[in-house]
Scaffold this motif. Structure first.
Motif, PDB file in Angstrom:
ATOM      1  N   SER A  32      56.532  32.023  35.267  1.00 51.04           N
ATOM      2  CA  SER A  32      55.286  31.423  35.734  1.00 51.04           C
ATOM      3  C   SER A  32      54.443  32.456  36.476  1.00 51.04           C
ATOM      4  CB  SER A  32      55.576  30.210  36.628  1.00 51.04           C
ATOM      5  OG  SER A  32      56.061  30.611  37.876  1.00 51.04           O
ATOM      6  N   ILE A  33      55.084  33.280  37.312  1.00 53.47           N
ATOM      7  CA  ILE A  33      54.294  34.286  38.036  1.00 53.47           C
ATOM      8  C   ILE A  33      53.710  35.293  37.053  1.00 53.47           C
ATOM      9  CG2 ILE A  33      54.368  36.137  39.750  1.00 53.47           C
ATOM     10  CD1 ILE A  33      56.471  34.588  41.261  1.00 53.47           C
ATOM     11  N   LEU A  34      54.533  35.712  36.092  1.00 53.27           N
ATOM     12  CA  LEU A  34      54.050  36.680  35.104  1.00 53.27           C
ATOM     13  C   LEU A  34      52.856  36.111  34.336  1.00 53.27           C
ATOM     14  CD1 LEU A  34      54.573  39.432  33.927  1.00 53.27           C
ATOM     15  CD2 LEU A  34      56.141  38.408  32.285  1.00 53.27           C
ATOM     16  N   PHE A  35      52.974  34.875  33.931  1.00 51.94           N
ATOM     17  CA  PHE A  35      51.883  34.233  33.188  1.00 51.94           C
ATOM     18  C   PHE A  35      50.630  34.157  34.054  1.00 51.94           C
ATOM     19  CE2 PHE A  35      49.614  30.333  31.893  1.00 51.94           C
ATOM     20  CZ  PHE A  35      49.264  30.728  30.607  1.00 51.94           C
ATOM     21  N   MET A  36      50.804  33.770  35.308  1.00 55.47           N
ATOM     22  CA  MET A  36      49.642  33.639  36.183  1.00 55.47           C
ATOM     23  C   MET A  36      49.036  35.002  36.534  1.00 55.47           C
ATOM     24  SD  MET A  36      48.981  30.544  36.339  1.00 55.47           S
ATOM     25  CE  MET A  36      47.589  30.753  37.436  1.00 55.47           C
ATOM     26  N   ASN A  37      49.879  36.043  36.615  1.00 56.31           N
ATOM     27  CA  ASN A  37      49.355  37.405  36.829  1.00 56.31           C
ATOM     28  C   ASN A  37      48.256  37.715  35.821  1.00 56.31           C
ATOM     29  OD1 ASN A  37      52.467  39.144  37.719  1.00 56.31           O
ATOM     30  ND2 ASN A  37      51.066  37.946  38.932  1.00 56.31           N
ATOM     31  N   ILE A  38      48.539  37.314  34.577  1.00 56.56           N
ATOM     32  CA  ILE A  38      47.613  37.648  33.498  1.00 56.56           C
ATOM     33  C   ILE A  38      46.298  36.892  33.664  1.00 56.56           C
ATOM     34  CG2 ILE A  38      47.325  37.552  30.987  1.00 56.56           C
ATOM     35  CD1 ILE A  38      50.454  37.877  30.898  1.00 56.56           C
ATOM     36  N   LEU A  39      46.374  35.740  34.302  1.00 58.36           N
ATOM     37  CA  LEU A  39      45.157  34.935  34.460  1.00 58.36           C
ATOM     38  C   LEU A  39      44.321  35.338  35.684  1.00 58.36           C
ATOM     39  CD1 LEU A  39      46.229  31.283  33.604  1.00 58.36           C
ATOM     40  CD2 LEU A  39      45.261  33.046  32.130  1.00 58.36           C
ATOM     41  N   VAL A  40      44.848  36.248  36.498  1.00 60.96           N
ATOM     42  CA  VAL A  40      44.151  36.572  37.748  1.00 60.96           C
ATOM     43  C   VAL A  40      42.681  36.992  37.560  1.00 60.96           C
ATOM     44  CG1 VAL A  40      44.100  38.215  39.675  1.00 60.96           C
ATOM     45  CG2 VAL A  40      46.182  36.972  39.168  1.00 60.96           C
ATOM     46  N   PRO A  41      42.399  37.897  36.620  1.00 61.10           N
ATOM     47  CA  PRO A  41      40.985  38.278  36.468  1.00 61.10           C
ATOM     48  C   PRO A  41      40.092  37.068  36.176  1.00 61.10           C
ATOM     49  CG  PRO A  41      42.398  39.731  35.180  1.00 61.10           C
ATOM     50  CD  PRO A  41      43.270  38.638  35.700  1.00 61.10           C
ATOM     51  N   LEU A  42      40.646  36.130  35.429  1.00 62.15           N
ATOM     52  CA  LEU A  42      39.882  34.924  35.093  1.00 62.15           C
ATOM     53  C   LEU A  42      39.653  34.077  36.344  1.00 62.15           C
ATOM     54  CD1 LEU A  42      39.193  34.434  32.125  1.00 62.15           C
ATOM     55  CD2 LEU A  42      40.831  32.534  32.165  1.00 62.15           C
ATOM     56  N   ILE A  43      40.721  33.900  37.117  1.00 60.98           N
ATOM     57  CA  ILE A  43      40.630  33.091  38.334  1.00 60.98           C
ATOM     58  C   ILE A  43      39.615  33.700  39.294  1.00 60.98           C
ATOM     59  CG2 ILE A  43      41.903  32.322  40.382  1.00 60.98           C
ATOM     60  CD1 ILE A  43      44.401  32.182  38.667  1.00 60.98           C
ATOM     61  N   GLU A  44      39.581  35.030  39.324  1.00 56.45           N
ATOM     62  CA  GLU A  44      38.689  35.671  40.285  1.00 56.45           C
ATOM     63  C   GLU A  44      37.225  35.545  39.922  1.00 56.45           C
ATOM     64  OE1 GLU A  44      39.927  39.606  41.266  1.00 56.45           O
ATOM     65  OE2 GLU A  44      41.260  38.782  42.803  1.00 56.45           O
ATOM     66  N   ARG A  45      36.946  35.123  38.701  1.00 60.50           N
ATOM     67  CA  ARG A  45      35.527  34.929  38.350  1.00 60.50           C
ATOM     68  C   ARG A  45      34.965  33.722  39.079  1.00 60.50           C
ATOM     69  NH1 ARG A  45      34.784  37.986  33.169  1.00 60.50           N
ATOM     70  NH2 ARG A  45      32.622  37.788  33.679  1.00 60.50           N
ATOM     71  N   ILE A  46      35.862  32.814  39.465  1.00 58.83           N
ATOM     72  CA  ILE A  46      35.399  31.598  40.131  1.00 58.83           C
ATOM     73  C   ILE A  46      34.710  31.962  41.444  1.00 58.83           C
ATOM     74  CG2 ILE A  46      36.134  29.429  41.205  1.00 58.83           C
ATOM     75  CD1 ILE A  46      38.532  29.498  39.244  1.00 58.83           C
ATOM     76  N   GLY A  47      33.545  31.406  41.622  1.00 60.01           N
ATOM     77  CA  GLY A  47      32.836  31.621  42.880  1.00 60.01           C
ATOM     78  C   GLY A  47      32.147  32.959  42.962  1.00 60.01           C
ATOM     79  N   ARG A  48      32.142  33.705  41.873  1.00 56.22           N
ATOM     80  CA  ARG A  48      31.594  35.044  41.953  1.00 56.22           C
ATOM     81  C   ARG A  48      30.065  35.032  42.002  1.00 56.22           C
ATOM     82  NH1 ARG A  48      32.313  40.032  37.888  1.00 56.22           N
ATOM     83  NH2 ARG A  48      31.031  38.656  36.645  1.00 56.22           N
ATOM     84  N   GLY A  49      29.464  34.086  41.334  1.00 56.09           N
ATOM     85  CA  GLY A  49      28.007  34.069  41.276  1.00 56.09           C
ATOM     86  C   GLY A  49      27.369  33.338  42.450  1.00 56.09           C
ATOM     87  N   LYS A  50      28.201  33.038  43.477  1.00 56.84           N
ATOM     88  CA  LYS A  50      27.659  32.275  44.604  1.00 56.84           C
ATOM     89  C   LYS A  50      26.868  33.205  45.507  1.00 56.84           C
ATOM     90  CE  LYS A  50      30.345  30.177  47.501  1.00 56.84           C
ATOM     91  NZ  LYS A  50      31.586  29.538  47.873  1.00 56.84           N
ATOM     92  N   LYS A  51      25.568  33.148  45.375  1.00 59.12           N
ATOM     93  CA  LYS A  51      24.751  34.083  46.134  1.00 59.12           C
ATOM     94  C   LYS A  51      24.306  33.478  47.448  1.00 59.12           C
ATOM     95  CE  LYS A  51      22.552  36.650  42.559  1.00 59.12           C
ATOM     96  NZ  LYS A  51      21.388  37.489  42.517  1.00 59.12           N
ATOM     97  N   GLN A  52      23.854  34.352  48.333  1.00 53.94           N
ATOM     98  CA  GLN A  52      23.248  33.876  49.573  1.00 53.94           C
ATOM     99  C   GLN A  52      21.999  33.080  49.190  1.00 53.94           C
ATOM    100  OE1 GLN A  52      24.814  35.056  52.394  1.00 53.94           O
ATOM    101  NE2 GLN A  52      26.175  36.211  51.071  1.00 53.94           N
TER     102      GLN A  52
END
Ligand code: SF4
Ligand code: SF4
Lengths: 443, 320
Positions: free
Chosen positions: B293-313
């Motif tokens: 499960s950790i290995l699988f989720m490691n691979i998804l990290v870049p995807l998860i990090e896109r969340i909230g990225r476009g939240k501008k001031q």
């Protein structure tokens, strides 16, 4: 009124780094340095358009005489800080690589004052702004934003005057000494601005590592008949960058300045303690801004102190007057260690907006090694703008304008908190500045 | 003093907090020590040898990789030591050390250095190495010895093998399950560093207090495992104490490089790690699912990090 505390709790702000205080010069009363033999007065003493010299080689000038002016709105006139002869119109290389004209004046040793100086008549907002411009006042906390611009809020309704006495940068004690030594000037300035601009509430923000300043201001406000319970002291937690415009206004009022906005957008005028005090002195005397209090400190400073110097005095002269160096200085900063600028030459002259000369020995000047980002997330945690500094750095290195925009790189205030905490020693601020430049060019 | 060249010019800020990668890694090593000591007690000298072999070979592989790739030497940052310890923690105590060296090579050379070294790998080196070893040497990697087997003289190792608590349930071997107390102090079958819950929790507490990790990932991971085990009718405390949940949640899923950097991301990442762990345990043929499960989720990290990225001031006008 007697026993009511004027202290307010600050509103919650985000992020921030715990930086050391190192306010070694805290208890050193300001000493006044005699005018040096020559001064080099830069035509860029502020944010905004540089000034054009109004004098030429061979002219004799008197102290307080206007020697630089610009037509631009965001600019402030520049005055001679000593009397003497204009030796040269120089060209000063700023640390950012820009070249700016400078006026080099050789002193006649007399410090002759310009005749006919009189206090300005100020009865309304326009006259106040005009006086602020004529005085050459710029933000004295280090930002150098021309003061008159702030005092013309245009169509914005202003209800709060926020006074910045945070002085959150390590080492610097210039504003602290102003609060201790010129408390009355600060209050005079505050009440003048408050009356003329019909401001309903004043909040003086001071970090809690300066209890003496908080005390003395509180005492004076309580005993001041002009105070109607509408002047407060906001005791800020000592956390860098409390003194940054957005953070301070949010802490004082709970209001969030929008991106690219000014304090006026949320009904505030923000002024530094030394700036208000100077404005009060100017309204009383009519003498424009030609000198500045600086903190001389750092590991290579023999005698950390606060010194009032004439604008245009060289770092070398000031250092000599302040007792010289302890060992050999390897790095010299104008401003604090978090946002200050490293200077390449000891002959560099100081400007109105400088508030410290910090000198460091070899050990402190040594650059730390840069290693790979380990994605520890510390930079995200401290960023007061809730940015992702490590990702902005990556996007900047890849010149990826789209990602930079997504990551809101433009909102970075370059406070340096992120790079301060980075265990990998990444030059985050430098990269983010580059990223901002990429964004600007892309537009 | 008039020589301009003498002054150093550099961009701001001019001071630093003094935090360094090596200091952080040293904290992780310190946090791993209680569990390492427990492993030595429970599984004896072979466990200690295995840990030394893993740490030693990881550091050597890191050293050689950097030289071969003509990059700046990085063994000083101590991250290879951490990887070695974690890899050893994921191995059965009596594993042939040769396999451990192979695992170290996979972790350091293939997973870490071929992707650019610390901070650049997308999967957790120790976990990937464990998974590779499991697929390559399934028998050796699932031969578990009984606690304190080394104190029983005269009997062959074969007589001292056991199953992990999860294995006992899955395969229905009829062996008695260890008590929750045994599971808490670690006297049960399993990988050498995963069994002692007490030591792992102590290490986790140290990391949180030292602010090396935020408690978000361990809490969400463990909480999710407990919740879903309970939903699927299993004993939640048993589920959390068994297998590699604590080791995974505290030390593996919190690996900086392979977990999300934002708070939000951490929550999502850890909850999914926990959920997948329970799903594998409950529905797949495998008894344990933490590594996968950790290995699988490691691979998804870049995807998860896109969340909230476009939240501008917030831009524009007044917002009082
Ligand atoms: S603080 Fe430094 S090492 Fe940590 S994530 Fe930010 S850039 Fe990377
Ligand atoms: S990204 Fe900008 S605003 Fe945020 S901490 Fe770094 S320098 Fe400060």
């Amino acid at each position: 009124m007697e026993n009511i505390s004027l202290e307010l709790k600050p509103a919650r702000t985000f992020g921030g780094a715990k930086v050391p205080h190192r306010k070694h010069a805290k208890n050193a009363a300001t000493i006044v340095m005699p005018p040096p033999k020559t001064v080099e007065i830069s035509m860029q003493q502020h944010i905004g358009a540089p000034c054009t010299p109004l004098v030429k080689v061979g002219d004799t000038v008197k102290a307080y005489q206007k020697i630089g002016e610009s037509e631009a709105f965001v600019s402030a006139p520049i005055h001679a800080s000593i009397s003497g002869t204009v030796k040269k119109i120089g060209s000063l290389l700023l640390p950012n690589g820009q070249k700016i004209p400078s006026v080099i004046i050789e002193s006649d040793g007399e410090l002759l004052t310009l005749e006919g100086i009189a206090p300005p008549q100020v009865t309304n907002a326009e006259e106040l702004a005009a006086a602020a411009r004529a005085s050459g006042l710029v933000g004295l906390g280090g930002a150098g934003f021309p003061a008159h611009v702030k005092l013309i809020p245009g169509d914005k309704k202003i209800d709060t005057l926020v006074i910045n006495g945070a002085e959150c940068e390590p080492y610097i004690t210039a504003d602290y000494r102003e609060m201790i030594e010129h408390t009355d000037d600060i209050l005079n300035g505050i009440f003048k601005i408050k009356d003329i601009l019909k401001i309903s509430c004043v909040k003086i923000c001071i970090e809690d590592n300066k209890p003496e300043a908080i005390n003395i201001l509180e005492q004076r406000i309580k005993s001041d008949s002009r105070s109607k319970g509408d002047v407060f002291i906001v005791k800020l937690k000592s956390r860098y960058p409390q003194g940054a415009e957005k953070v301070l206004v949010q802490a004082a009022t709970g209001r969030l300045i929008p991106a690219g906005g000014l304090p006026a957008h949320v009904g505030c005028i923000l002024m530094n303690v030394t700036s208000v005090a100077f404005l009060a002195r100017y309204l009383r005397s009519g003498l424009p801004l030609v000198s500045k209090r600086l903190t001389f400190a750092g590991s290579a400073a023999a005698n950390p102190c606060n010194v009032e110097v004439r604008v245009g005095t060289s770092i070398k002269d000031i250092a000599e007057f302040c007792g010289g160096f302890k060992g050999e200085p390897k790095k010299i900063l104008l401003g604090g260690p978090m946002m200050g600028t490293a200077i390449y030459d000891v002959n560099y002259p100081i400007t109105k907006k400088d508030n410290a000369i910090l000198v460091f020995n070899k050990r402190d000047a040594k650059a730390r090694p840069i290693t790979s980002c380990i994605r520890c997330g510390r930079c995200l945690k401290v960023c007061p703008m809730k940015l992702r500094p490590c990702q902005i750095e990556q996007a900047a290195e890849l010149q990826n304008a789209e990602a930079l925009d997504m990551l809101d790189a433009a909102a970075c205030m370059e406070c340096g908190s992120c790079a301060y905490v980075c265990p990998a020693g990444r030059k985050l601020v430098q990269s983010i500045k580059l990223g901002k430049q990429i964004l600007r060019e892309g537009k | 003093m008039n020589n301009k060249e003498l002054l150093l010019v550099s961009p701001s800020p001019h001071i630093s907090s003094g935090a360094a990668t090596s200091g952080i890694m040293l904290d992780v090593i310190i946090a791993l020590l209680p569990a390492a000591a427990a492993a030595g007690l429970i599984f004896g000298y072979q466990a200690l040898i295995l840990m030394l072999v893993c740490v030693g070979s990881c550091v050597v592989f890191e050293f050689i990789s950097r030289i071969v790739m003509k990059r700046k030497q990085t063994i000083g940052d101590l991250s290879a030591v951490v990887t070695g310890l974690l890899l050893a923690f994921n191995l059965p105590a009596t594993l042939n050390p040769v396999y451990a060296v192979i695992g170290s090579a996979v972790a350091i050379i293939v997973v870490k250095q071929m992707f650019g070294g610390i901070g650049h790998n997308f999967a957790n080196p120790a976990i990937t190495a464990r998974v590779v070893l499991m697929l390559s040497f399934p028998v050796a990697m699932t031969t578990w010895v009984k606690p304190f087997f080394y104190q029983v003289s005269g009997s062959s190792i074969d007589a001292q093998t056991t199953a992990t608590p999860l294995g006992i349930i899955k395969e229905g071997t009829g062996e008695a399950l260890p008590s929750l107390w045994d599971m808490f102090i670690g006297t049960r079958g399993g990988s050498l560093g995963e069994t002692c819950a007490a030591a792992l929790l102590l290490g986790g507490l140290y990391l949180v207090i030292r602010r090396v990790i935020s408690p978000i990932i361990p809490l969400c991971f463990i909480g999710t495992v407990a919740l879903f085990s309970w939903i699927f009718g299993q004993e939640p405390i048993f589920s959390v104490l068994s297998g590699g949940v604590l080791l995974g949640a505290i030390f593996m899923a919190t690996d900086y490089t392979t977990s999300p950097i934002t708070r939000q991301g951490k929550v999502i990442f850890a909850i999914l790690c926990g959920l997948i762990t329970v799903l594998i345990r409950t529905f797949a043929a495998l008894p344990e699912g933490v590594s996968f499960s950790i290995l699988f989720m490691n691979i998804l990290v870049p995807l998860i990090e896109r969340i909230g990225r476009g939240k501008k001031q917030k831009k524009g006008e007044k917002k009082a």
